[in-house]
Design a protein around this motif. Structure first.
Motif, PDB file in Angstrom:
ATOM      1  N   MET A  88       1.688  -4.307  -4.801  1.00 50.49           N
ATOM      2  CA  MET A  88       2.150  -5.685  -5.010  1.00 50.49           C
ATOM      3  C   MET A  88       2.186  -6.039  -6.497  1.00 50.49           C
ATOM      4  N   THR A 208      -0.927   3.480  -2.726  1.00 52.33           N
ATOM      5  CA  THR A 208      -1.917   3.368  -1.648  1.00 52.33           C
ATOM      6  C   THR A 208      -1.522   4.181  -0.422  1.00 52.33           C
ATOM      7  N   LEU A 338      -0.806   2.797   5.940  1.00 54.10           N
ATOM      8  CA  LEU A 338       0.026   3.899   6.418  1.00 54.10           C
ATOM      9  C   LEU A 338       0.028   4.997   5.368  1.00 54.10           C
TER      10      LEU A 338
HETATM   11  C1  PLP Z   1       6.639  -0.892   1.816  1.00 55.06           C
HETATM   12  C2  PLP Z   1       5.480  -1.475   1.086  1.00 55.06           C
HETATM   13  N1  PLP Z   1       5.647  -1.923  -0.157  1.00 55.06           N
HETATM   14  C3  PLP Z   1       4.625  -2.471  -0.864  1.00 55.06           C
HETATM   15  C4  PLP Z   1       3.366  -2.589  -0.319  1.00 55.06           C
HETATM   16  C5  PLP Z   1       2.269  -3.217  -1.138  1.00 55.06           C
HETATM   17  O1  PLP Z   1       1.397  -2.254  -1.614  1.00 55.06           O
HETATM   18  P1  PLP Z   1      -0.165  -2.490  -1.915  1.00 55.06           P
HETATM   19  O2  PLP Z   1      -0.821  -2.739  -0.602  1.00 55.06           O
HETATM   20  O3  PLP Z   1      -0.574  -1.207  -2.562  1.00 55.06           O
HETATM   21  O4  PLP Z   1      -0.274  -3.655  -2.810  1.00 55.06           O
HETATM   22  C6  PLP Z   1       3.141  -2.125   0.979  1.00 55.06           C
HETATM   23  C7  PLP Z   1       1.789  -2.222   1.561  1.00 55.06           C
HETATM   24  O5  PLP Z   1       1.557  -2.042   2.716  1.00 55.06           O
HETATM   25  C8  PLP Z   1       4.225  -1.557   1.704  1.00 55.06           C
HETATM   26  O6  PLP Z   1       4.069  -1.115   2.967  1.00 55.06           O
END
Ligand code: PLP
Length: 394
Positions: A88, A208, A338
């Protein structure tokens, strides 16, 4: 000796970014230091002024983080990468670095729930508005681009319905209208899909997920050219500081080494599971790019090497039935993450997309009977058996 460009993808994933120190270490070291010592005041001044390269302060320069950035940039085929604390924050600094009040984002409506909230609730406070279109509808993208549209944003395949779009066609459209194309490459990773080679300007990641591969750390990244990423977006990271920790960077470095092997193995399991789910009573629809029933199946094998590791399916009986299937599992993990060796499953309507309004969820096509599975690397018979128990009750 072969040049760097002639090395294979996995060789680069294993070898890029480690600049061995005088200690001669074979594994990549973790640099746990917040700042760096200069040999003189003159050297410090030159580094701060940008006249000399070198480490300054770990908010924006850390050798372990830099190793991860170099490795991912090469794998995505980009000039530059900026690593961030989360996926994010990668999207946030991308928008802060490239947009200003009055600019508009045109986004696929099928994106991660928090990304929609970031766009609608937070960026709008700073005068950046977002409009949404159905991911696969190229005419809708074309019609919706306005004079203030600066950035086109999408995930392909999308979360959770695995819809896809022709990246090359959309990149051509974006450029013909003076816009940048950003692809969230979280679901495929560069092992299966390289959006920059197809014309996208920027790729972003939630590290992640598959880049880690074993559900240990949160992190993110943006990859692109030196100007957009190395200057504009890096400038926000340096100033605002949503930086990746060196420990997390080290975990992701290790994850990248096995990325291709894992992505192919996830894809094999997912392909078998999707075919199996299609035959199960109570399953109304299976969403998986590798199935010939998928509306954009033609893009598999070309734009995207395999169907990937994510399967979504809808059961008859809405939320109650979906929760029953989820709660009947004993092996699979009920978690929203995931990209793990362990298979995970979630009910998007009440988890990943639970903070959307009913209207937003409906337009993203996320029904109450939908279950998303991120297929792990366990034996496929065990994954099927664990799901069969709940499906038998429908
Ligand atoms: C497709 C996608 N983009 C962005 C994110 C955001 O990533 P993060 O949780 O590392 O902030 C996620 C998180 O699940 C995701 O599935």
């Amino acid at each position: 000796m072969r040049t760097r460009d002639e090395l294979g993808f996995t060789t680069l994933a294993i070898r890029t970014g480690h600049h061995r120190t005088p200690e001669g270490e074979h594994g990549e070291p973790i640099f746990t230091t917040s700042s760096y010592v200069f040999t003189s005041a003159r050297e410090a001044a030159a580094r701060f002024a940008g006249d000399e390269s070198g480490n300054i302060y770990s908010r924006f320069t850390n050798p372990t983080v830099t190793a991860f950035e170099e490795r991912l940039a090469v794998m995505e085929g980009g000039e530059c990468c900026v690593a961030t604390a989360s996926g994010m924050s990668a999207i946030l600094i991308l928008c802060m670095g490239l947009l200003k009040a009055g600019d508009r984002i045109l986004s696929s409506r099928s994106i991660f729930g928090s990304t929609t909230i970031l766009f609608n609730k937070y960026l709008s406070r700073f005068g950046i508005e977002t409009s949404y279109v159905p991911l696969a509808d190229l005419d809708a993208w074309e019609e919706a681009i306005g004079p203030d549209t600066r950035l086109l944003f999408l995930e392909t395949p999308s979360n959770p319905l695995t819809e896809m779009v022709d990246i090359r066609a959309l990149a051509d459209l974006a450029h013909s209208r003076g816009c940048l194309l950003v692809v969230d490459n979280c679901f495929c990773t560069p092992a299966l899909q390289r959006p920059l080679a197809l014309g996208a300007d920027l790729v972003m990641h939630s590290a992640t997920k598959y880049l880690d591969g074993q559900g240990r750390c949160v992190g993110g990244a943006v990859v692109g050219d030196r100007k957009l990423v190395g200057e504009e977006i890096f400038g926000v990271l340096r100033t605002a500081g949503p930086a990746m920790s060196p420990f997390n960077a080290w975990v992701f470095l290790k994850g990248l080494e096995t990325l291709e092997l894992r992505m192919l193995a996830h894809s094999c399991n997912a392909q078998v599971l999707a075919g199996w789910l299609r035959e199960q009573p109570g399953v109304i629809e299976v969403h998986y790019p590798g199935l010939d029933s998928h509306p954009q199946h033609r893009l598999v094998g070309d734009q995207q090497r395999t169907g990937g590791g994510i399967v979504a399916f809808e059961v008859r009986g809405g939320r109650e039935a979906a929760w029953r299937v989820i709660d009947s599992t004993r092996l699979l993990s009920i978690t929203a993450n995931l990209g793990d060796t362990k298979t995970t499953l979630t009910h998007p309507a009440t988890t990943t997309h639970g903070r959307l309004t009913d209207e937003e969820r409906k337009s993203a096509g996320i029904g109450e009977g939908l279950i998303r599975i991120a297929v792990g690397l366990e034996d496929i018979e065990d994954i099927e058996a664990d799901l069969a128990r709940g499906l038998a009750t429908l």
